[in-house]
Design a protein around this motif. Sequence first.
Motif, PDB file in Angstrom:
ATOM      1  N   ALA A  82      50.783 -10.862  61.574  1.00 43.16           N
ATOM      2  CA  ALA A  82      50.326 -10.506  62.916  1.00 43.16           C
ATOM      3  C   ALA A  82      51.389  -9.668  63.628  1.00 43.16           C
ATOM      4  O   ALA A  82      52.559 -10.046  63.668  1.00 43.16           O
ATOM      5  CB  ALA A  82      50.039 -11.772  63.713  1.00 43.16           C
ATOM      6  N   GLU A  83      50.974  -8.530  64.181  1.00 44.17           N
ATOM      7  CA  GLU A  83      51.905  -7.658  64.888  1.00 44.17           C
ATOM      8  C   GLU A  83      51.223  -7.048  66.109  1.00 44.17           C
ATOM      9  O   GLU A  83      50.007  -6.838  66.122  1.00 44.17           O
ATOM     10  CB  GLU A  83      52.416  -6.537  63.975  1.00 44.17           C
ATOM     11  CG  GLU A  83      53.050  -7.053  62.686  1.00 44.17           C
ATOM     12  CD  GLU A  83      54.010  -6.065  62.048  1.00 44.17           C
ATOM     13  OE1 GLU A  83      54.359  -5.055  62.701  1.00 44.17           O
ATOM     14  OE2 GLU A  83      54.421  -6.325  60.901  1.00 44.17           O
ATOM     15  N   VAL A  84      52.017  -6.757  67.129  1.00 44.34           N
ATOM     16  CA  VAL A  84      51.521  -5.988  68.264  1.00 44.34           C
ATOM     17  C   VAL A  84      51.318  -4.548  67.811  1.00 44.34           C
ATOM     18  O   VAL A  84      52.117  -3.997  67.056  1.00 44.34           O
ATOM     19  CB  VAL A  84      52.525  -6.039  69.431  1.00 44.34           C
ATOM     20  CG1 VAL A  84      52.150  -5.027  70.507  1.00 44.34           C
ATOM     21  CG2 VAL A  84      52.576  -7.434  70.032  1.00 44.34           C
ATOM     22  N   VAL A  95      47.927  -1.759  74.359  1.00 44.57           N
ATOM     23  CA  VAL A  95      48.421  -2.798  73.450  1.00 44.57           C
ATOM     24  C   VAL A  95      47.247  -3.511  72.802  1.00 44.57           C
ATOM     25  O   VAL A  95      46.295  -3.911  73.484  1.00 44.57           O
ATOM     26  CB  VAL A  95      49.281  -3.831  74.212  1.00 44.57           C
ATOM     27  CG1 VAL A  95      49.670  -4.988  73.307  1.00 44.57           C
ATOM     28  CG2 VAL A  95      50.525  -3.174  74.797  1.00 44.57           C
ATOM     29  N   SER A  96      47.305  -3.669  71.486  1.00 42.48           N
ATOM     30  CA  SER A  96      46.329  -4.476  70.766  1.00 42.48           C
ATOM     31  C   SER A  96      47.072  -5.225  69.652  1.00 42.48           C
ATOM     32  O   SER A  96      48.254  -5.513  69.797  1.00 42.48           O
ATOM     33  CB  SER A  96      45.206  -3.598  70.205  1.00 42.48           C
ATOM     34  OG  SER A  96      44.163  -4.407  69.667  1.00 42.48           O
ATOM     35  N   MET A  97      46.373  -5.514  68.556  1.00 43.28           N
ATOM     36  CA  MET A  97      46.980  -6.238  67.435  1.00 43.28           C
ATOM     37  C   MET A  97      46.611  -5.556  66.124  1.00 43.28           C
ATOM     38  O   MET A  97      45.530  -4.972  65.989  1.00 43.28           O
ATOM     39  CB  MET A  97      46.485  -7.686  67.367  1.00 43.28           C
ATOM     40  CG  MET A  97      46.918  -8.572  68.487  1.00 43.28           C
ATOM     41  SD  MET A  97      46.782 -10.313  67.967  1.00 43.28           S
ATOM     42  CE  MET A  97      48.223 -10.466  66.923  1.00 43.28           C
ATOM     43  N   VAL A  98      47.511  -5.676  65.149  1.00 44.52           N
ATOM     44  CA  VAL A  98      47.252  -5.194  63.802  1.00 44.52           C
ATOM     45  C   VAL A  98      47.872  -6.179  62.824  1.00 44.52           C
ATOM     46  O   VAL A  98      48.890  -6.811  63.127  1.00 44.52           O
ATOM     47  CB  VAL A  98      47.833  -3.776  63.590  1.00 44.52           C
ATOM     48  CG1 VAL A  98      49.343  -3.763  63.766  1.00 44.52           C
ATOM     49  CG2 VAL A  98      47.443  -3.209  62.236  1.00 44.52           C
ATOM     50  N   SER A  99      47.249  -6.344  61.680  1.00 47.68           N
ATOM     51  CA  SER A  99      47.838  -7.139  60.608  1.00 47.68           C
ATOM     52  C   SER A  99      48.475  -6.187  59.601  1.00 47.68           C
ATOM     53  O   SER A  99      47.793  -5.354  59.009  1.00 47.68           O
ATOM     54  CB  SER A  99      46.783  -8.000  59.907  1.00 47.68           C
ATOM     55  OG  SER A  99      47.356  -8.663  58.790  1.00 47.68           O
ATOM     56  N   ASP A 100      49.770  -6.312  59.437  1.00 53.07           N
ATOM     57  CA  ASP A 100      50.473  -5.526  58.415  1.00 53.07           C
ATOM     58  C   ASP A 100      50.256  -6.210  57.068  1.00 53.07           C
ATOM     59  O   ASP A 100      51.167  -6.802  56.494  1.00 53.07           O
ATOM     60  CB  ASP A 100      51.958  -5.422  58.757  1.00 53.07           C
ATOM     61  CG  ASP A 100      52.741  -4.595  57.740  1.00 53.07           C
ATOM     62  OD1 ASP A 100      52.102  -3.845  56.978  1.00 53.07           O
ATOM     63  OD2 ASP A 100      53.974  -4.729  57.699  1.00 53.07           O
ATOM     64  N   ALA A 198      45.889 -15.903  51.401  1.00 49.24           N
ATOM     65  CA  ALA A 198      44.799 -16.769  51.873  1.00 49.24           C
ATOM     66  C   ALA A 198      43.539 -15.924  51.990  1.00 49.24           C
ATOM     67  O   ALA A 198      43.611 -14.715  52.242  1.00 49.24           O
ATOM     68  CB  ALA A 198      45.148 -17.395  53.218  1.00 49.24           C
ATOM     69  N   PRO A 199      42.366 -16.538  51.827  1.00 49.14           N
ATOM     70  CA  PRO A 199      41.117 -15.761  51.894  1.00 49.14           C
ATOM     71  C   PRO A 199      40.779 -15.259  53.290  1.00 49.14           C
ATOM     72  O   PRO A 199      40.087 -14.248  53.427  1.00 49.14           O
ATOM     73  CB  PRO A 199      40.063 -16.744  51.383  1.00 49.14           C
ATOM     74  CG  PRO A 199      40.649 -18.099  51.631  1.00 49.14           C
ATOM     75  CD  PRO A 199      42.122 -17.938  51.435  1.00 49.14           C
ATOM     76  N   THR A 200      41.252 -15.935  54.338  1.00 54.17           N
ATOM     77  CA  THR A 200      41.001 -15.463  55.700  1.00 54.17           C
ATOM     78  C   THR A 200      42.300 -15.465  56.486  1.00 54.17           C
ATOM     79  O   THR A 200      43.200 -16.271  56.235  1.00 54.17           O
ATOM     80  CB  THR A 200      39.966 -16.328  56.446  1.00 54.17           C
ATOM     81  OG1 THR A 200      40.498 -17.642  56.649  1.00 54.17           O
ATOM     82  CG2 THR A 200      38.665 -16.414  55.675  1.00 54.17           C
ATOM     83  N   PHE A 201      42.370 -14.553  57.433  1.00 51.72           N
ATOM     84  CA  PHE A 201      43.547 -14.419  58.283  1.00 51.72           C
ATOM     85  C   PHE A 201      43.068 -14.210  59.712  1.00 51.72           C
ATOM     86  O   PHE A 201      42.248 -13.321  59.979  1.00 51.72           O
ATOM     87  CB  PHE A 201      44.400 -13.235  57.830  1.00 51.72           C
ATOM     88  CG  PHE A 201      45.729 -13.105  58.533  1.00 51.72           C
ATOM     89  CD1 PHE A 201      46.813 -13.864  58.134  1.00 51.72           C
ATOM     90  CD2 PHE A 201      45.897 -12.216  59.589  1.00 51.72           C
ATOM     91  CE1 PHE A 201      48.048 -13.749  58.768  1.00 51.72           C
ATOM     92  CE2 PHE A 201      47.115 -12.088  60.233  1.00 51.72           C
ATOM     93  CZ  PHE A 201      48.202 -12.860  59.809  1.00 51.72           C
ATOM     94  N   THR A 202      43.561 -15.032  60.622  1.00 49.90           N
ATOM     95  CA  THR A 202      43.209 -14.932  62.036  1.00 49.90           C
ATOM     96  C   THR A 202      44.479 -14.705  62.829  1.00 49.90           C
ATOM     97  O   THR A 202      45.480 -15.399  62.628  1.00 49.90           O
ATOM     98  CB  THR A 202      42.527 -16.218  62.532  1.00 49.90           C
ATOM     99  OG1 THR A 202      41.377 -16.498  61.726  1.00 49.90           O
ATOM    100  CG2 THR A 202      42.103 -16.092  63.987  1.00 49.90           C
ATOM    101  N   MET A 203      44.463 -13.729  63.722  1.00 46.68           N
ATOM    102  CA  MET A 203      45.660 -13.440  64.512  1.00 46.68           C
ATOM    103  C   MET A 203      45.324 -13.427  65.994  1.00 46.68           C
ATOM    104  O   MET A 203      44.193 -13.149  66.389  1.00 46.68           O
ATOM    105  CB  MET A 203      46.286 -12.111  64.087  1.00 46.68           C
ATOM    106  CG  MET A 203      45.364 -10.910  64.145  1.00 46.68           C
ATOM    107  SD  MET A 203      46.175  -9.434  63.471  1.00 46.68           S
ATOM    108  CE  MET A 203      44.833  -8.241  63.610  1.00 46.68           C
TER     109      MET A 203
END
Length: 227
Positions: A82-84, A95-100, A198-203
């Motif tokens: 999880a990253e800004v 500003v939002s979020m992105v998963s690296d 993991a099969p799912t990722f929530t941020m």
Amino acid sequence: MKLSFQLIQSDQTSTVDVNINSFIVAGWAGRDKDAIEHHIEELAELGVPRPSAVPLYYRIAANQLTQDTNVEVVGDGSSGEAEVFIFSHNGQALVSMVSDHTDRKLEAHSVALSKQLCVKPVADVAWAYDEVADHWDELVLRSWIEEDGAKVLYQEGPLALLQPPLDLLQGYFGNAQIPEHNGMACGTVGVIGKIRHAPTFTMELFDPRLERSIKHRYTASILPEVA
């Protein structure tokens, strides 16, 4: 890459479409030396060499950004972070979020390639940077993964642990502003336990001052391997 966001501001909510032509991931972006060392050691367990500098900026193809909730990955060795996500629209920093999302097996060979290989899921909600700038350090990054059918806390920490975003922009662009059509991932906090697929990722990016969150959840499907 065209991305669409619900822009939530104190006085209005609107939809903005943004074309991102240049995407940068700021790696090793911790503010505290001990926290940086912790993350380096996390990755060292996976065979990832120490970075040549901190922070270190990785240029990623903009077409790797996606707002799909179902993505495809190669093998079971990748995981999210999880990253800004900071970007600009009509001169306004948002500003939002992105998963690296990164391939950890390839990371031991090349960090740049391991990041480039995976798509980067982006949330569909954004805030104006000006509305959170005065309490930036209070914002909290969190993520959860699915293990044995249960939702497990995977990351949690305040943005006070990371370099201020304007410092990261200054370090890369030579100016504490995000140019139009550019986006930057601003670092992550350490995981709870070991880095794992993991099969799912929530941020989530949580603002305790304004009592609001940006959230995004995606599922990573493993592509079949062909010998």
